[in-house]
Design a protein around this motif. Structure first.
Motif, mmCIF file in Angstrom:
data_model
loop_
_atom_site.group_PDB
_atom_site.id
_atom_site.type_symbol
_atom_site.label_atom_id
_atom_site.label_comp_id
_atom_site.label_asym_id
_atom_site.label_seq_id
_atom_site.Cartn_x
_atom_site.Cartn_y
_atom_site.Cartn_z
ATOM 1 N N SER A 73 52.091 -8.004 -9.122
ATOM 2 C CA SER A 73 51.318 -8.286 -10.324
ATOM 3 C C SER A 73 50.278 -9.364 -10.023
ATOM 4 O O SER A 73 50.356 -10.073 -9.017
ATOM 5 C CB SER A 73 52.232 -8.767 -11.451
ATOM 6 N N GLU A 74 49.321 -9.498 -10.930
ATOM 7 C CA GLU A 74 48.293 -10.521 -10.775
ATOM 8 C C GLU A 74 48.915 -11.913 -10.713
ATOM 9 O O GLU A 74 48.542 -12.725 -9.873
ATOM 10 C CB GLU A 74 47.317 -10.422 -11.948
ATOM 11 N N ASP A 75 49.874 -12.191 -11.586
ATOM 12 C CA ASP A 75 50.537 -13.498 -11.587
ATOM 13 C C ASP A 75 51.238 -13.771 -10.263
ATOM 14 O O ASP A 75 51.184 -14.891 -9.738
ATOM 15 C CB ASP A 75 51.551 -13.600 -12.729
ATOM 16 N N LEU A 76 51.892 -12.759 -9.732
ATOM 17 C CA LEU A 76 52.595 -12.919 -8.462
ATOM 18 C C LEU A 76 51.615 -13.257 -7.345
ATOM 19 O O LEU A 76 51.876 -14.145 -6.530
ATOM 20 C CB LEU A 76 53.361 -11.634 -8.126
ATOM 21 N N VAL A 77 50.465 -12.601 -7.311
ATOM 22 C CA VAL A 77 49.466 -12.869 -6.272
ATOM 23 C C VAL A 77 48.910 -14.285 -6.421
ATOM 24 O O VAL A 77 48.771 -15.018 -5.441
ATOM 25 C CB VAL A 77 48.337 -11.823 -6.309
ATOM 26 N N TYR A 78 48.603 -14.702 -7.657
ATOM 27 C CA TYR A 78 48.084 -16.055 -7.887
ATOM 28 C C TYR A 78 49.044 -17.127 -7.395
ATOM 29 O O TYR A 78 48.628 -18.177 -6.922
ATOM 30 C CB TYR A 78 47.806 -16.292 -9.376
ATOM 31 N N ASN A 79 50.330 -16.857 -7.483
ATOM 32 C CA ASN A 79 51.336 -17.852 -7.097
ATOM 33 C C ASN A 79 51.848 -17.673 -5.677
ATOM 34 O O ASN A 79 52.796 -18.334 -5.285
ATOM 35 C CB ASN A 79 52.514 -17.793 -8.080
ATOM 36 N N SER A 80 51.209 -16.808 -4.901
ATOM 37 C CA SER A 80 51.667 -16.559 -3.547
ATOM 38 C C SER A 80 50.765 -17.233 -2.508
ATOM 39 O O SER A 80 49.669 -17.704 -2.831
ATOM 40 C CB SER A 80 51.705 -15.059 -3.265
ATOM 41 N N ASP A 81 51.224 -17.253 -1.281
ATOM 42 C CA ASP A 81 50.437 -17.790 -0.170
ATOM 43 C C ASP A 81 49.226 -16.921 0.122
ATOM 44 O O ASP A 81 48.278 -17.355 0.769
ATOM 45 C CB ASP A 81 51.291 -17.879 1.097
ATOM 46 N N MET A 82 49.231 -15.672 -0.349
ATOM 47 C CA MET A 82 48.131 -14.734 -0.094
ATOM 48 C C MET A 82 46.906 -15.008 -0.954
ATOM 49 O O MET A 82 45.811 -14.557 -0.637
ATOM 50 C CB MET A 82 48.601 -13.295 -0.342
ATOM 51 N N PHE A 83 47.064 -15.754 -2.035
ATOM 52 C CA PHE A 83 45.954 -15.947 -2.963
ATOM 53 C C PHE A 83 44.722 -16.544 -2.280
ATOM 54 O O PHE A 83 43.601 -16.090 -2.495
ATOM 55 C CB PHE A 83 46.362 -16.809 -4.158
ATOM 56 N N ALA A 84 44.928 -17.526 -1.432
ATOM 57 C CA ALA A 84 43.789 -18.166 -0.746
ATOM 58 C C ALA A 84 43.025 -17.161 0.111
ATOM 59 O O ALA A 84 41.789 -17.213 0.172
ATOM 60 C CB ALA A 84 44.288 -19.315 0.133
ATOM 61 N N LEU A 85 43.724 -16.220 0.703
ATOM 62 C CA LEU A 85 43.065 -15.206 1.532
ATOM 63 C C LEU A 85 42.341 -14.145 0.672
ATOM 64 O O LEU A 85 41.297 -13.656 1.043
ATOM 65 C CB LEU A 85 44.078 -14.494 2.426
#
Length: 88
Positions: A73-85
């Motif tokens: 989900s969008e929330d999961l991506v925002y809170n993951s290490d992947m967001f910066a990439l």
């Protein structure tokens, strides 16, 4: 819209290709982690990408079951290490 295409082409819908390599790899990955499906990803000349039941289904049958840990989900991506990439 999907129903309209189906109604207009009910006797002429032609499955051209069942799953591409990338779709099959994603499906295999999901199944390795608990995904259950009674569907195959298919390309229809008249309507584009869709799915076909792999066996007869009845009302109430579960066509696709995705374990919660596999849902991105969008929330999961925002809170993951992947967001910066991914925000580049």
């Amino acid at each position: 819209m999907i129903k309209t295409v189906g109604d207009n082409n009910i006797n002429t819908m032609t499955a051209k290709k069942f799953g591409t390599d990338s779709e099959e790899l994603v499906l295999k990955w999901g199944q390795d982690y608990g995904l259950k499906t009674m569907l195959s990803i298919t390309y229809f000349e008249e309507a584009g990408r869709g799915s076909v039941a792999l066996e007869d289904m009845s009302i109430g049958d579960i066509a696709l079951e995705i374990p919660e840990p596999l849902i991105i989900s969008e929330d999961l991506v925002y809170n993951s290490d992947m967001f910066a990439l991914l925000k580049i």
